[in-house]
Design an enzyme around this catalytic site. Structure first.
Site, PDB file in Angstrom:
ATOM      1  N   GLN A 165      36.240  36.974  45.271  1.00 33.04           N
ATOM      2  CA  GLN A 165      37.211  36.817  44.333  1.00 33.04           C
ATOM      3  C   GLN A 165      38.518  37.653  44.614  1.00 33.04           C
ATOM      4  O   GLN A 165      39.381  37.450  44.034  1.00 33.04           O
ATOM      5  CB  GLN A 165      36.723  37.315  42.900  1.00 33.04           C
ATOM      6  CG  GLN A 165      35.436  36.259  42.340  1.00 33.04           C
ATOM      7  CD  GLN A 165      35.192  36.749  41.235  1.00 33.04           C
ATOM      8  OE1 GLN A 165      34.325  37.668  40.891  1.00 33.04           O
ATOM      9  NE2 GLN A 165      35.784  36.304  40.050  1.00 33.04           N
ATOM     10  N   HIS A 205      25.824  35.458  37.914  1.00 35.42           N
ATOM     11  CA  HIS A 205      27.166  34.650  38.237  1.00 35.42           C
ATOM     12  C   HIS A 205      27.808  35.219  39.301  1.00 35.42           C
ATOM     13  O   HIS A 205      28.330  34.395  40.073  1.00 35.42           O
ATOM     14  CB  HIS A 205      27.959  35.291  37.082  1.00 35.42           C
ATOM     15  CG  HIS A 205      29.432  34.604  36.782  1.00 35.42           C
ATOM     16  ND1 HIS A 205      29.867  33.970  35.940  1.00 35.42           N
ATOM     17  CD2 HIS A 205      30.379  34.901  37.736  1.00 35.42           C
ATOM     18  CE1 HIS A 205      31.190  33.640  36.151  1.00 35.42           C
ATOM     19  NE2 HIS A 205      31.524  34.357  37.381  1.00 35.42           N
ATOM     20  N   GLU A 206      27.693  36.517  39.545  1.00 31.03           N
ATOM     21  CA  GLU A 206      28.346  37.163  40.891  1.00 31.03           C
ATOM     22  C   GLU A 206      27.764  36.615  42.317  1.00 31.03           C
ATOM     23  O   GLU A 206      28.270  36.295  43.378  1.00 31.03           O
ATOM     24  CB  GLU A 206      28.327  38.640  40.801  1.00 31.03           C
ATOM     25  CG  GLU A 206      29.171  39.174  39.604  1.00 31.03           C
ATOM     26  CD  GLU A 206      30.560  38.620  39.413  1.00 31.03           C
ATOM     27  OE1 GLU A 206      31.141  38.144  40.318  1.00 31.03           O
ATOM     28  OE2 GLU A 206      30.894  38.542  38.161  1.00 31.03           O
ATOM     29  N   HIS A 233      28.825  33.246  43.415  1.00 29.09           N
ATOM     30  CA  HIS A 233      30.183  33.465  43.911  1.00 29.09           C
ATOM     31  C   HIS A 233      30.133  33.662  45.601  1.00 29.09           C
ATOM     32  O   HIS A 233      30.727  33.062  46.390  1.00 29.09           O
ATOM     33  CB  HIS A 233      31.019  34.696  43.639  1.00 29.09           C
ATOM     34  CG  HIS A 233      31.700  34.391  42.235  1.00 29.09           C
ATOM     35  ND1 HIS A 233      32.958  33.371  42.313  1.00 29.09           N
ATOM     36  CD2 HIS A 233      31.905  34.919  41.173  1.00 29.09           C
ATOM     37  CE1 HIS A 233      33.047  33.404  40.859  1.00 29.09           C
ATOM     38  NE2 HIS A 233      32.986  34.170  40.324  1.00 29.09           N
ATOM     39  N   CYS A 263      35.246  34.119  33.617  1.00 30.05           N
ATOM     40  CA  CYS A 263      35.342  34.668  35.100  1.00 30.05           C
ATOM     41  C   CYS A 263      36.530  34.794  35.385  1.00 30.05           C
ATOM     42  O   CYS A 263      37.608  34.399  35.177  1.00 30.05           O
ATOM     43  CB  CYS A 263      34.819  33.244  35.903  1.00 30.05           C
ATOM     44  SG  CYS A 263      35.015  33.547  37.687  1.00 30.05           S
ATOM     45  N   LEU A 264      36.890  36.210  36.209  1.00 38.42           N
ATOM     46  CA  LEU A 264      38.056  36.599  36.147  1.00 38.42           C
ATOM     47  C   LEU A 264      38.682  35.702  37.168  1.00 38.42           C
ATOM     48  O   LEU A 264      40.224  35.545  37.255  1.00 38.42           O
ATOM     49  CB  LEU A 264      38.121  37.788  37.100  1.00 38.42           C
ATOM     50  CG  LEU A 264      37.464  39.049  36.416  1.00 38.42           C
ATOM     51  CD1 LEU A 264      37.691  40.301  37.207  1.00 38.42           C
ATOM     52  CD2 LEU A 264      38.142  39.149  34.927  1.00 38.42           C
ATOM     53  N   GLY A 308      32.233  42.278  36.290  1.00 35.42           N
ATOM     54  CA  GLY A 308      31.351  41.918  37.454  1.00 35.42           C
ATOM     55  C   GLY A 308      32.658  41.530  38.351  1.00 35.42           C
ATOM     56  O   GLY A 308      33.441  40.718  37.883  1.00 35.42           O
TER      57      GLY A 308
END
Ligand SMILES: [Zn+2]
Length: 162
Positions: free
Chosen positions: A49, A130-131, A134, A88-89, A44
């Site tokens: 991000q 999660h996304e 963001h 998380c990236l 994701g």
């Protein structure tokens, strides 16, 4: 080429703004986001991000197709919660268990501007939440108790030598 930004970049803690144009440029942004996500082996990725303040995220969860969510709204969450270890990236190397609703219903637009509603559970519901966070400038470390959060951040700072 879009690069994933990591914790410390202030855009990650700002609220993203609605997408207004469903044009070629948006399609190109989405294509580049999929590339960036694949490069970093993510499932994701949200626009903030890659330093874009737009309400847009993508998912590529195993067993599911690639999905694009534009101007999303989570309209329902299950009272039932589940626990899962998230990464998380934007926090490379940091993983910890986060408690979230087990399933969600989300409304969004696809890349062509067509609205859709999706009921998701399992890993997809997890990634969606999660996304979505963001886009609100909220990070997964904000979803754990303060004590654990301090420890996680300490660990992360050591990992990346911040
Ligand atoms: Zn993330």
């Amino acid at each position: 080429m879009l690069e994933v930004v990591t914790y410390g970049n202030e855009i990650l803690e700002q609220k993203a703004e609605p997408v207004t144009e469903f044009d070629e440029q948006l399609a190109e942004t989405i294509a580049q986001m999929f590339e960036a996500m694949k490069r970093d082996h993510g499932i994701g990725l949200a626009a903030p991000q890659v330093a874009l303040k737009k309400r847009l995220f993508i998912t590529d969860v195993e067993g599911d197709k690639r999905r694009v969510f534009i101007n999303p709204e989570i309209i329902m969450t299950s009272p039932e919660l589940s626990e899962y270890e998230e990464g998380c990236l934007s926090f490379p190397g940091l993983y910890f268990v986060v408690k979230r609703p087990a399933s969600v219903t989300i409304q969004a637009y696809n890349e062509k501007g067509k609205p859709f509603t999706l009921d998701a559970d399992g890993l997809l519901a997890r990634v969606i939440q999660h996304e979505y966070d963001h886009l609100e400038g909220k990070l997964f470390i904000d979803r754990i108790p303060p004590m654990r959060r301090e420890r996680a951040l300490l660990h992360y700072r050591r990992l990346v030598k911040m």
